[in-house]
Design a protein around this motif. Structure first.
Motif, PDB file in Angstrom:
ATOM      1  N   VAL A 154     -40.521  25.361  -1.175  1.00 28.11           N
ATOM      2  CA  VAL A 154     -40.103  26.951  -1.256  1.00 28.11           C
ATOM      3  C   VAL A 154     -39.088  26.868  -0.737  1.00 28.11           C
ATOM      4  N   ARG A 155     -38.876  25.567   0.787  1.00 27.99           N
ATOM      5  CA  ARG A 155     -37.556  26.027   1.674  1.00 27.99           C
ATOM      6  C   ARG A 155     -36.148  25.613   0.995  1.00 27.99           C
ATOM      7  N   ALA A 156     -36.899  24.461  -0.101  1.00 27.60           N
ATOM      8  CA  ALA A 156     -36.083  23.412  -0.200  1.00 27.60           C
ATOM      9  C   ALA A 156     -35.037  24.503  -1.450  1.00 27.60           C
ATOM     10  N   ILE A 157     -35.918  24.984  -2.502  1.00 26.18           N
ATOM     11  CA  ILE A 157     -35.459  26.457  -3.443  1.00 26.18           C
ATOM     12  C   ILE A 157     -34.604  27.485  -2.877  1.00 26.18           C
ATOM     13  N   ALA A 158     -35.071  27.852  -1.217  1.00 28.77           N
ATOM     14  CA  ALA A 158     -34.410  29.038  -0.534  1.00 28.77           C
ATOM     15  C   ALA A 158     -33.236  28.769  -0.263  1.00 28.77           C
ATOM     16  N   ALA A 159     -33.196  27.799   0.189  1.00 29.82           N
ATOM     17  CA  ALA A 159     -31.981  26.680   0.528  1.00 29.82           C
ATOM     18  C   ALA A 159     -30.994  27.079  -0.005  1.00 29.82           C
ATOM     19  N   ARG A 160     -31.626  26.054  -1.879  1.00 24.25           N
ATOM     20  CA  ARG A 160     -30.019  26.414  -2.157  1.00 24.25           C
ATOM     21  C   ARG A 160     -29.859  27.365  -2.430  1.00 24.25           C
ATOM     22  N   THR A 161     -30.160  28.219  -2.840  1.00 21.30           N
ATOM     23  CA  THR A 161     -30.628  29.880  -3.982  1.00 21.30           C
ATOM     24  C   THR A 161     -29.851  30.903  -3.122  1.00 21.30           C
ATOM     25  N   GLY A 162     -30.184  30.566  -1.755  1.00 25.58           N
ATOM     26  CA  GLY A 162     -30.408  32.044  -0.942  1.00 25.58           C
ATOM     27  C   GLY A 162     -31.472  33.184  -1.016  1.00 25.58           C
ATOM     28  N   LEU A 163     -31.326  34.083  -1.012  1.00 18.57           N
ATOM     29  CA  LEU A 163     -32.903  35.257  -0.749  1.00 18.57           C
ATOM     30  C   LEU A 163     -31.946  36.794  -0.876  1.00 18.57           C
ATOM     31  N   PRO A 164     -31.760  36.902  -2.006  1.00 18.85           N
ATOM     32  CA  PRO A 164     -30.048  37.955  -2.164  1.00 18.85           C
ATOM     33  C   PRO A 164     -31.732  39.428  -2.840  1.00 18.85           C
ATOM     34  N   SER A 165     -31.427  40.189  -2.349  1.00 16.55           N
ATOM     35  CA  SER A 165     -31.753  41.772  -1.869  1.00 16.55           C
ATOM     36  C   SER A 165     -31.226  41.827  -3.266  1.00 16.55           C
ATOM     37  N   SER A 166     -32.330  42.481  -3.944  1.00 10.68           N
ATOM     38  CA  SER A 166     -32.161  43.417  -5.258  1.00 10.68           C
ATOM     39  C   SER A 166     -32.004  44.609  -4.939  1.00 10.68           C
ATOM     40  N   THR A 167     -32.987  45.072  -4.236  1.00  7.92           N
ATOM     41  CA  THR A 167     -33.879  46.182  -4.068  1.00  7.92           C
ATOM     42  C   THR A 167     -33.978  45.910  -1.977  1.00  7.92           C
ATOM     43  N   PRO A 168     -33.700  47.320  -1.529  1.00 11.31           N
ATOM     44  CA  PRO A 168     -33.919  47.452  -0.231  1.00 11.31           C
ATOM     45  C   PRO A 168     -35.129  47.346   0.298  1.00 11.31           C
ATOM     46  N   LYS A 169     -36.509  46.249  -0.331  1.00 11.29           N
ATOM     47  CA  LYS A 169     -37.543  46.522  -0.143  1.00 11.29           C
ATOM     48  C   LYS A 169     -37.874  44.424  -0.659  1.00 11.29           C
ATOM     49  N   SER A 170     -36.422  44.155  -0.819  1.00  8.08           N
ATOM     50  CA  SER A 170     -36.392  42.429  -1.594  1.00  8.08           C
ATOM     51  C   SER A 170     -37.261  41.481   0.172  1.00  8.08           C
ATOM     52  N   ILE A 171     -37.261  40.539  -0.330  1.00 19.68           N
ATOM     53  CA  ILE A 171     -37.997  39.774   0.553  1.00 19.68           C
ATOM     54  C   ILE A 171     -36.574  38.819   1.011  1.00 19.68           C
ATOM     55  N   VAL A 172     -36.524  38.826   2.387  1.00 20.94           N
ATOM     56  CA  VAL A 172     -34.779  38.405   2.908  1.00 20.94           C
ATOM     57  C   VAL A 172     -35.142  37.776   3.669  1.00 20.94           C
ATOM     58  N   SER A 173     -36.227  37.168   4.197  1.00 25.01           N
ATOM     59  CA  SER A 173     -36.582  35.637   5.154  1.00 25.01           C
ATOM     60  C   SER A 173     -37.412  34.625   4.912  1.00 25.01           C
TER      61      SER A 173
END
Length: 251
Positions: A154-173
């Motif tokens: 999961v960390r590897a995927i997040a490193a490649r794609t980032g965790l962009p915010s789609s709404t104010p409730k999106s997980i970003v960390s």
């Protein structure tokens, strides 16, 4: 008694093993990485990789690493359409039972791609374009898929794609995402609580025994979600997921 002829062709098996290795690693492997992973000599690996490049199923980048090629896109699109058609009766059954939009999505290159949808009969409903792609961390189907992976993956995927915010409730960390996935594993289903579309909650569960990680979801406007919806919906969704798996693996 004569020996039984083998039913597989070793070179073909090796080709698909190489494609699976590169796909499983997210692409971008060098030959020195691929060869030991495949258990093949460098010369054999090079010959198979070059054949796949010439056929358009792999491409070699400027740093000499290998990635999936463009011809796989067309095959994937056709396979997804066929899979979506196979699952449509079960998705319609899900809509008939729950009254809400049902979606089917698979993992594809660090994203989810929606391969089928049965719409809700309500005028106010969620609409996701079939063939559309979305980030894993902000969708119910994506989190149901991520929950099947290790934290390191999961960390590897997040490193490649980032965790962009789609709404104010999106997980970003990443820490919040891993905490959410731990809860998903514990309860057996994922929730997108307005993280992908404002005012829409999605409940999602994995489709078992599929060659690619696959999930189904129901999308519900917040105004129609009551306290007992999940208790009613999840057992139905899990049964439908089993039916989809059985139908897909029978073809």
């Amino acid at each position: 008694m004569a020996a039984k002829a083998p039913t597989t062709v070793k070179s073909v098996t090796r080709v698909f093993d190489l494609l699976e290795l590169i796909a499983g690693a997210g692409g971008y492997l060098t030959i020195s990485q691929i060869s030991p992973m495949a258990g093949l000599p460098l010369t054999t690996t090079h010959r198979l990789l070059q054949t796949l490049i010439e056929c358009g199923y792999l491409r070699q980048l400027s740093d000499r690493s290998y990635a999936l090629g463009p011809r796989l896109v067309r095959l994937g699109e056709i396979a997804n359409r066929q899979f979506g058609a196979i699952a449509m009766p079960q998705l319609k059954s899900l809509v008939s039972t729950l009254g809400e939009t049902a979606n089917l999505a698979t993992l594809d290159d660090d994203r989810v791609v929606y391969v089928s949808q049965a719409p809700s009969p309500h005028a106010m409903r969620m609409f996701t374009e079939v063939g559309g792609r979305a980030h894993l961390h902000s969708t119910g189907v994506g989190k149901a898929i991520l929950a099947q992976l290790s934290d390191d993956q999961v960390r590897a995927i997040a490193a490649r794609t980032g965790l962009p915010s789609s709404t104010p409730k999106s997980i970003v960390s990443i820490d919040a995402l891993l905490e959410d996935l731990a809860l998903t594993r514990e309860r057996g289903y994922a929730i997108d609580d307005g993280e992908h579309e404002v005012g829409v909650r999605c409940y999602a569960t994995l489709v078992p025994r599929m060659p690619a990680l696959t999930a189904i979801s129901v999308s519900v406007p917040m105004a129609r979600v009551d306290e007992g919806f999940a208790d009613r919906a999840i057992p139905v969704m899990q049964g439908i997921a089993e039916e989809i798996s059985t139908a897909a693996n029978a073809h």
